[in-house]
Design a protein around this motif. Sequence first.
Motif, PDB file in Angstrom:
ATOM      1  N   TYR A  98       0.791  -1.184  -0.052  1.00 15.29           N
ATOM      2  CA  TYR A  98       0.260  -0.015   0.042  1.00 15.29           C
ATOM      3  C   TYR A  98       0.785   1.199   0.046  1.00 15.29           C
ATOM      4  CZ  TYR A  98      -3.814  -3.238   1.207  1.00 15.29           C
ATOM      5  OH  TYR A  98      -4.811  -4.316   1.025  1.00 15.29           O
ATOM      6  N   TYR A  99       0.266   2.292  -0.335  1.00 13.69           N
ATOM      7  CA  TYR A  99       1.040   3.924  -0.370  1.00 13.69           C
ATOM      8  C   TYR A  99       1.462   3.988   1.268  1.00 13.69           C
ATOM      9  CZ  TYR A  99       2.218   8.461  -2.122  1.00 13.69           C
ATOM     10  OH  TYR A  99       2.773   9.613  -2.464  1.00 13.69           O
ATOM     11  N   ASN A 100       2.918   4.239   1.148  1.00 10.05           N
ATOM     12  CA  ASN A 100       3.349   4.376   2.436  1.00 10.05           C
ATOM     13  C   ASN A 100       3.536   5.924   2.929  1.00 10.05           C
ATOM     14  OD1 ASN A 100       5.923   1.665   3.104  1.00 10.05           O
ATOM     15  ND2 ASN A 100       3.798   1.659   2.933  1.00 10.05           N
ATOM     16  N   ILE A 101       2.976   6.247   3.984  1.00 11.87           N
ATOM     17  CA  ILE A 101       2.912   7.631   4.599  1.00 11.87           C
ATOM     18  C   ILE A 101       3.684   7.377   5.982  1.00 11.87           C
ATOM     19  CG2 ILE A 101       1.787   9.601   5.047  1.00 11.87           C
ATOM     20  CD1 ILE A 101      -0.470   8.618   3.101  1.00 11.87           C
ATOM     21  N   GLU A 102       4.350   8.297   6.559  1.00 13.62           N
ATOM     22  CA  GLU A 102       5.052   8.132   7.566  1.00 13.62           C
ATOM     23  C   GLU A 102       4.677   9.471   8.652  1.00 13.62           C
ATOM     24  OE1 GLU A 102       9.663   8.601   9.626  1.00 13.62           O
ATOM     25  OE2 GLU A 102       9.367   8.456   7.547  1.00 13.62           O
ATOM     26  N   LEU A 103       4.318   8.875  10.001  1.00  9.07           N
ATOM     27  CA  LEU A 103       4.085   9.921  10.676  1.00  9.07           C
ATOM     28  C   LEU A 103       5.325  10.235  11.523  1.00  9.07           C
ATOM     29  CD1 LEU A 103       2.178  11.696  12.585  1.00  9.07           C
ATOM     30  CD2 LEU A 103       2.050   9.683  14.251  1.00  9.07           C
ATOM     31  N   ILE A 104       5.655  11.550  11.428  1.00 10.44           N
ATOM     32  CA  ILE A 104       6.956  12.090  12.208  1.00 10.44           C
ATOM     33  C   ILE A 104       6.779  12.457  13.475  1.00 10.44           C
ATOM     34  CG2 ILE A 104       8.877  13.797  11.982  1.00 10.44           C
ATOM     35  CD1 ILE A 104       8.324  14.011   8.954  1.00 10.44           C
ATOM     36  N   ASN A 105       5.860  13.423  13.782  1.00 10.44           N
ATOM     37  CA  ASN A 105       5.274  13.598  15.114  1.00 10.44           C
ATOM     38  C   ASN A 105       4.263  14.405  15.078  1.00 10.44           C
ATOM     39  OD1 ASN A 105       5.808  16.440  15.131  1.00 10.44           O
ATOM     40  ND2 ASN A 105       8.158  16.096  15.007  1.00 10.44           N
ATOM     41  N   ALA A 106       3.389  14.572  16.440  1.00 12.96           N
ATOM     42  CA  ALA A 106       2.434  15.584  16.539  1.00 12.96           C
ATOM     43  C   ALA A 106       2.524  16.267  17.847  1.00 12.96           C
ATOM     44  CB  ALA A 106       1.036  14.464  16.641  1.00 12.96           C
ATOM     45  N   GLN A 107       3.392  17.205  17.693  1.00 10.22           N
ATOM     46  CA  GLN A 107       3.917  18.009  18.996  1.00 10.22           C
ATOM     47  C   GLN A 107       3.800  19.530  18.520  1.00 10.22           C
ATOM     48  OE1 GLN A 107       4.600  17.442  22.054  1.00 10.22           O
ATOM     49  NE2 GLN A 107       4.410  14.980  21.777  1.00 10.22           N
ATOM     50  N   PRO A 108       2.394  20.033  18.642  1.00  6.74           N
ATOM     51  CA  PRO A 108       1.016  19.297  18.788  1.00  6.74           C
ATOM     52  C   PRO A 108       0.756  19.062  17.578  1.00  6.74           C
ATOM     53  CG  PRO A 108       0.796  21.489  19.110  1.00  6.74           C
ATOM     54  CD  PRO A 108       2.444  21.340  18.742  1.00  6.74           C
ATOM     55  N   PHE A 109       1.139  19.633  16.356  1.00  8.23           N
ATOM     56  CA  PHE A 109       0.451  19.360  15.076  1.00  8.23           C
ATOM     57  C   PHE A 109       0.894  18.127  14.440  1.00  8.23           C
ATOM     58  CE2 PHE A 109       0.000  24.066  15.927  1.00  8.23           C
ATOM     59  CZ  PHE A 109      -1.098  24.192  16.086  1.00  8.23           C
ATOM     60  N   VAL A 142       5.608  11.859   2.932  1.00  8.46           N
ATOM     61  CA  VAL A 142       5.393  10.996   1.946  1.00  8.46           C
ATOM     62  C   VAL A 142       6.106  11.108   0.869  1.00  8.46           C
ATOM     63  CG1 VAL A 142       3.543  12.831   1.282  1.00  8.46           C
ATOM     64  CG2 VAL A 142       3.065  10.594   0.570  1.00  8.46           C
ATOM     65  N   GLU A 143       6.716   9.950   0.227  1.00 11.36           N
ATOM     66  CA  GLU A 143       7.709  10.018  -0.676  1.00 11.36           C
ATOM     67  C   GLU A 143       8.820  10.897   0.234  1.00 11.36           C
ATOM     68  OE1 GLU A 143       6.331  10.816  -4.631  1.00 11.36           O
ATOM     69  OE2 GLU A 143       4.698   9.594  -4.429  1.00 11.36           O
ATOM     70  N   ASP A 144       9.156  11.847  -0.806  1.00 10.27           N
ATOM     71  CA  ASP A 144      10.362  12.573   0.004  1.00 10.27           C
ATOM     72  C   ASP A 144       9.845  14.030   0.607  1.00 10.27           C
ATOM     73  OD1 ASP A 144      12.505  10.880  -0.272  1.00 10.27           O
ATOM     74  OD2 ASP A 144      12.674  11.381  -2.377  1.00 10.27           O
ATOM     75  N   ILE A 145       8.589  14.132   0.456  1.00  8.88           N
ATOM     76  CA  ILE A 145       7.944  15.383   0.966  1.00  8.88           C
ATOM     77  C   ILE A 145       7.502  15.529   2.383  1.00  8.88           C
ATOM     78  CG2 ILE A 145       5.929  17.069   0.444  1.00  8.88           C
ATOM     79  CD1 ILE A 145       6.538  16.563  -2.608  1.00  8.88           C
ATOM     80  N   GLU A 146       7.874  16.433   3.093  1.00  8.98           N
ATOM     81  CA  GLU A 146       7.387  16.512   4.426  1.00  8.98           C
ATOM     82  C   GLU A 146       5.955  17.544   4.581  1.00  8.98           C
ATOM     83  OE1 GLU A 146       9.175  18.122   8.619  1.00  8.98           O
ATOM     84  OE2 GLU A 146      10.098  16.793   7.606  1.00  8.98           O
ATOM     85  N   ILE A 147       5.025  17.222   5.216  1.00 11.12           N
ATOM     86  CA  ILE A 147       3.838  17.922   5.245  1.00 11.12           C
ATOM     87  C   ILE A 147       3.706  18.490   6.714  1.00 11.12           C
ATOM     88  CG2 ILE A 147       1.264  18.095   4.691  1.00 11.12           C
ATOM     89  CD1 ILE A 147       1.718  15.942   2.519  1.00 11.12           C
ATOM     90  N   PHE A 163      -6.579  10.614  -7.946  1.00 10.46           N
ATOM     91  CA  PHE A 163      -6.959  11.518  -8.958  1.00 10.46           C
ATOM     92  C   PHE A 163      -5.902  12.452  -9.349  1.00 10.46           C
ATOM     93  CE2 PHE A 163     -10.981  10.531  -6.670  1.00 10.46           C
ATOM     94  CZ  PHE A 163     -11.726  10.425  -7.589  1.00 10.46           C
ATOM     95  N   ASN A 164      -4.612  11.689  -9.363  1.00 14.44           N
ATOM     96  CA  ASN A 164      -3.561  12.189 -10.040  1.00 14.44           C
ATOM     97  C   ASN A 164      -3.038  13.699  -9.897  1.00 14.44           C
ATOM     98  OD1 ASN A 164      -3.000   9.962 -11.704  1.00 14.44           O
ATOM     99  ND2 ASN A 164      -4.933  10.501 -12.907  1.00 14.44           N
ATOM    100  N   ILE A 165      -3.411  14.100  -8.577  1.00 12.63           N
ATOM    101  CA  ILE A 165      -2.966  15.369  -8.083  1.00 12.63           C
ATOM    102  C   ILE A 165      -1.363  15.351  -7.578  1.00 12.63           C
ATOM    103  CG2 ILE A 165      -3.288  17.309  -6.283  1.00 12.63           C
ATOM    104  CD1 ILE A 165      -6.020  16.429  -6.605  1.00 12.63           C
ATOM    105  N   GLU A 166      -0.716  16.104  -8.049  1.00 18.66           N
ATOM    106  CA  GLU A 166       0.853  16.350  -7.674  1.00 18.66           C
ATOM    107  C   GLU A 166       1.064  16.600  -6.376  1.00 18.66           C
ATOM    108  OE1 GLU A 166      -0.532  18.294  -9.925  1.00 18.66           O
ATOM    109  OE2 GLU A 166       0.406  18.216 -11.790  1.00 18.66           O
ATOM    110  N   LEU A 167       2.008  16.014  -5.643  1.00 17.66           N
ATOM    111  CA  LEU A 167       2.372  15.899  -4.175  1.00 17.66           C
ATOM    112  C   LEU A 167       2.366  17.383  -3.752  1.00 17.66           C
ATOM    113  CD1 LEU A 167       4.467  12.742  -3.038  1.00 17.66           C
ATOM    114  CD2 LEU A 167       2.273  13.517  -2.061  1.00 17.66           C
ATOM    115  N   PRO A 168       3.288  18.204  -4.524  1.00 15.53           N
ATOM    116  CA  PRO A 168       3.091  19.629  -3.989  1.00 15.53           C
ATOM    117  C   PRO A 168       1.841  20.114  -3.496  1.00 15.53           C
ATOM    118  CG  PRO A 168       4.979  19.186  -5.766  1.00 15.53           C
ATOM    119  CD  PRO A 168       4.071  17.847  -5.620  1.00 15.53           C
ATOM    120  N   LYS A 169       0.971  19.928  -4.540  1.00 19.92           N
ATOM    121  CA  LYS A 169      -0.202  20.720  -4.530  1.00 19.92           C
ATOM    122  C   LYS A 169      -1.155  20.021  -3.274  1.00 19.92           C
ATOM    123  CE  LYS A 169      -1.846  22.052  -9.358  1.00 19.92           C
ATOM    124  NZ  LYS A 169      -2.918  21.762 -10.380  1.00 19.92           N
TER     125      LYS A 169
END
Length: 425
Positions: A235-246, A251-256, A279-285
């Motif tokens: 499945y499409y891998n997404i990593e949780l970095i932290n929630a302190q508090p947000f 995802v891939e090489d982009i941090e959100i 729906f083919n939306i680019e990660l930066p968007k």
Amino acid sequence: MKIHDLHAIFLANPSISTDTRKIKENDIFFALKGENFNGNTYTQKALDNGASYVVIDEEKYVANNKTILVDNVLKTLQDLANYHRKKCKAQVISLTGSNGKTTTKELINAVLSTSYRTIATKGNLNNHIGVPLTLLTIKPDTEIAIVEMGANHLNEIEFLCEIAEPDFGYITNFGKAHLEGFGGVEGVIKGKSELYDYLISSNKSVFLNADDPIQLEKLKSFTKKYGFSTTQAKYYNIELINAQPFVNLKVEDIEINSNLIGTYNFTNCCAAIIIGKYFNIELPKIKHAIEKYIPDNNRSQIINTKGHYIILDAYNANPSSMKVALENFQTLDKPNKILILGDMFELGNSSHEEHQSIVDLTKRLNFEKVIFVGENFYRTTTNSLKMQSFADLNAYLKTNSISPKSTLLIKGSRGMALERVLDNI
């Protein structure tokens, strides 16, 4: 009147109202009935206020040729919505779940609207009236409609699917919400899964959280599924970095970096990401859309006032959402943590047990100060402060000020309206 004839009238007057106080010029007024009101009695008022037509189901209220008499106004509204949905080119994404529906819906809409013409459920208009009203906001150029579905008993999601006929669906989670109506957690799982059942039987597509064992089991033999995971490579891998508090994720090489509090909002962000990718939306968007979204309407709002850091999560509460909110609050690196927790409703025979469980959890998590508010919490066993009513809480706060520079979590069911406490903090 046949539905196709009513639909032709609707296309010429494409705005619906069910409240004469909010009618705009040329709205079609649907005279719905409730336990304490009869919309038929407002027929003339609706016309006087500018309605182009009024749909009624009691003959004695026929006023002129602008009144449309039907057998049942609610069913006519639902039938019109389904007919309109069939005539539109928009693809429909439906979502349900115990917690996080509205936030997830808003995130999905934020992402998809970067590249598509979308409409989405306004607020929490997600029931047998709200879903039809949402579908009737689909315009000729709408490409995607995001439709939230709420339920507090079995067969409700099934019925809403028959109206909306979704092309895609997502379930946020299965939690301890509306236990009274569903008859327990197993009933919740069965009821929410009616969305999956519809999509599978219609050979439509499903989005899923592949880290949720219930979702995996329900969809194990279904192939048209698109999911995210923190661990499973298929499945499409997404990593949780932290929630302190947000919530901060990768995802891939982009941090959100979102404006959403708590690890429980991580999966809400993930759902918007996987749907955006489909729906083919680019990660930066996608990144920009999620980072731009700021919650409001008492949903995990951050409020800085009088030196205090307040998390206002007073839109709703159930045992599952309360538990994750408390666990997340405990991990925050903030001083002087204080809880103000209000009753959780619609728990039926489980109410006392679930409220006591939350009381016990606050003790295990060792918070500095806890104030419980409401009849249900008042009946629990605890050494913490208990207030039987909101008036009692107000009286207490007028003579006992909150310590300077405190960090507060305010959470309770909608009926408690705990946002009112801000006036006395």
